[in-house]
Design an enzyme around this catalytic site. Structure first.
Site, mmCIF file in Angstrom:
data_model
loop_
_atom_site.group_PDB
_atom_site.id
_atom_site.type_symbol
_atom_site.label_atom_id
_atom_site.label_comp_id
_atom_site.label_asym_id
_atom_site.label_seq_id
_atom_site.Cartn_x
_atom_site.Cartn_y
_atom_site.Cartn_z
ATOM 1 N N TYR A 339 0.824 -1.211 0.000
ATOM 2 C CA TYR A 339 0.000 0.000 0.000
ATOM 3 C C TYR A 339 0.859 1.262 0.000
ATOM 4 C CZ TYR A 339 -3.811 -3.204 1.017
ATOM 5 O OH TYR A 339 -4.722 -4.230 0.946
ATOM 6 N N HIS A 340 2.016 1.216 0.656
ATOM 7 C CA HIS A 340 2.908 2.369 0.683
ATOM 8 C C HIS A 340 4.071 2.145 -0.288
ATOM 9 C CE1 HIS A 340 3.814 -0.629 3.688
ATOM 10 N NE2 HIS A 340 5.036 -0.178 3.855
ATOM 11 N N PHE A 341 3.744 1.732 -1.480
ATOM 12 C CA PHE A 341 4.709 1.337 -2.512
ATOM 13 C C PHE A 341 5.773 2.410 -2.747
ATOM 14 C CE2 PHE A 341 5.997 1.433 -6.985
ATOM 15 C CZ PHE A 341 6.386 0.125 -7.219
ATOM 16 N N ILE A 343 6.696 5.019 -0.971
ATOM 17 C CA ILE A 343 7.532 5.313 0.198
ATOM 18 C C ILE A 343 8.618 4.255 0.352
ATOM 19 C CG2 ILE A 343 7.549 5.507 2.716
ATOM 20 C CD1 ILE A 343 4.729 6.651 2.542
ATOM 21 N N VAL A 344 8.236 2.987 0.287
ATOM 22 C CA VAL A 344 9.209 1.907 0.451
ATOM 23 C C VAL A 344 10.256 1.951 -0.656
ATOM 24 C CG1 VAL A 344 9.524 -0.599 0.527
ATOM 25 C CG2 VAL A 344 7.563 0.447 1.667
#
Length: 406
Positions: A339-341, A343-344
């Site tokens: 979901y936090h693609f 950011i990672v």
């Protein structure tokens, strides 16, 4: 379902809105777009059925989407078969003719006379060109350059898109060989692209690599009678050549010996356990490439961490020991499962760059960022090779600089 996929179905035949989302596959199927919609329709087409299908996601008991290892276990329990989009692309590339020779003529260039053949690609509605030098003897090695994506800019400016070999350089080299072929695979080029090239203050758009073109290029070479070849290119594995006929010589004409000699190097790998099935394939490809290029297996320690965000810290801990000539970061970040693609992906990349600059130890970033699992599996072989070669080349290069030999 039958009403929705009927050949002459109309919108008014269905109650709307409904609980099933209709999707339209791209013409050409997985050879044009590596999506599940196209894969479902292609499977039906290959079975001589109407090219339509019902696709769905399988959820685990906890409500999360099942990944490949989960699906393999599910299939074993229910006696089902498992295939990937990458498998389907490979099968179609092997069993379908992608291009037709549409015309040929003699072409006079500053480097000599070539025969030019035009190949029509019906799926993409494009025309590709092949410039042939000499008589192609299938029993002899042919010098080959496959240039993609080809654009008008490439003719005038060899530095614009940083190809390993420009068109002029390739023509010059090919004419020095007994027989050779330059394949020009047509790419997308808009008016904005040309304006950006002609404007010194504008950055050129990033070109997208189309993996399907490997199959197109391979079929062009096979049609010309090329079975043995030496490639003018950066050292890289061409995944779709197997099954088409042409085989590539291990010799490479553009990479210096420095980049393929890993003898005596110590290269550690840090890999994320997240998306483990993809990661293990990536690790296998990377390790194989390192060993093939001279790095001893005992000099390739592997460190596993929970996820991509933990990779930079492990890399820095290894780097400060001064025991390694280079490091490699491996992992897989899939947009559909993260979901936090962004950011990672961004934070892990920034962290890896910071470690390199802080410690002076080169790091090859092999963290895949893809839209889905199928794309990741399709890229693991090339990504593994690229990482291995980058680590070896940078280790040798920095050693030369520090020793004063350069």
């Amino acid at each position: 379902m039958k009403a929705a996929v009927a050949r002459f179905a109309r919108p008014e035949d269905l109650v709307q809105p409904g609980h099933v989302f209709p999707l339209m596959a791209r013409r050409g199927g997985v050879l044009i777009r590596a999506g599940h919609t196209e894969a479902g329709c292609d499977l039906a087409m290959l079975a001589n059925l109407e090219p339509c299908s019902v696709i769905c996601e399988i959820l685990k008991d906890d409500g999360e989407m099942a990944r490949l290892p989960d699906l393999i276990e599910f299939a074993q329990q229910h006696h089902l078969k498992v295939g990937t989009i990458a498998d389907l692309i490979h099968y179609r590339n092997q069993h379908e003719k992608l291009v037709e020779r549409a015309g040929e003529r003699e072409l006079i260039t500053p480097y000599g006379t070539f025969k030019v053949a035009a190949y029509y690609d019906a799926i993409a509605n494009k025309t590709h060109l092949a410039l042939i030098h000499g008589h192609i003897d299938s029993q002899q090695e042919t010098l080959v350059r496959v240039h993609e994506p080809f654009s008008l800019v490439d003719i005038f400016d060899e530095e614009a898109y940083q190809h390993s070999f420009g068109i002029q350089s390739a023509l010059r080299r090919i004419t020095q060989a007994p027989q050779g072929v330059l394949v020009l695979l047509q790419g997308e080029e808009s008016a904005e692209d040309l304006i950006a090239w002609a404007s010194p203050n504008q950055e050129l758009p990033q070109r997208k690599w189309d993996s399907r073109l490997y199959g197109v290029g391979a079929q062009i070479l096979r049609d010309l009678g090329v079975t043995k070849m030496r490639v003018l290119s950066r050292l890289r594995k061409i995944p779709s050549m197997a099954g088409f006929g042409p085989t590539s010589s291990p010799r490479n004409t553009s990479m210096a010996d420095i980049s393929s000699n890993g003898k005596g190097l110590r290269i550690a790998i840090v890999i994320s356990r997240f998306n483990e099935a993809i990661g293990e394939h990536l690790l296998a490809a990377t390790g194989k490439a390192l060993i093939e290029h001279g790095v001893l297996e005992k000099n390739i320690p592997v460190i596993r961490v929970p996820g991509a965000l933990e990779i930079p810290l492990a890399l820095k801990t290894l780097a400060v020991t001064k025991r390694f000539d280079a490091l490699i970061a491996l992992g897989s970040i899939v947009r559909g499962e993260t979901y936090h693609f962004e950011i990672v992906a961004n934070e892990s990349a920034a962290g890896i760059t910071a470690v390199q600059l802080d410690t002076g130890v080169p790091i090859a970033n092999g963290i895949l960022t893809t839209e889905n699992d199928a794309q990741a599996f399709a890229r693991v072989e090339q990504k593994g090779l690229d990482c291995a070669m980058a680590a070896i080349e940078m280790a040798r290069l920095l050693a030369e600089i520090r020793s004063g030999e350069m």
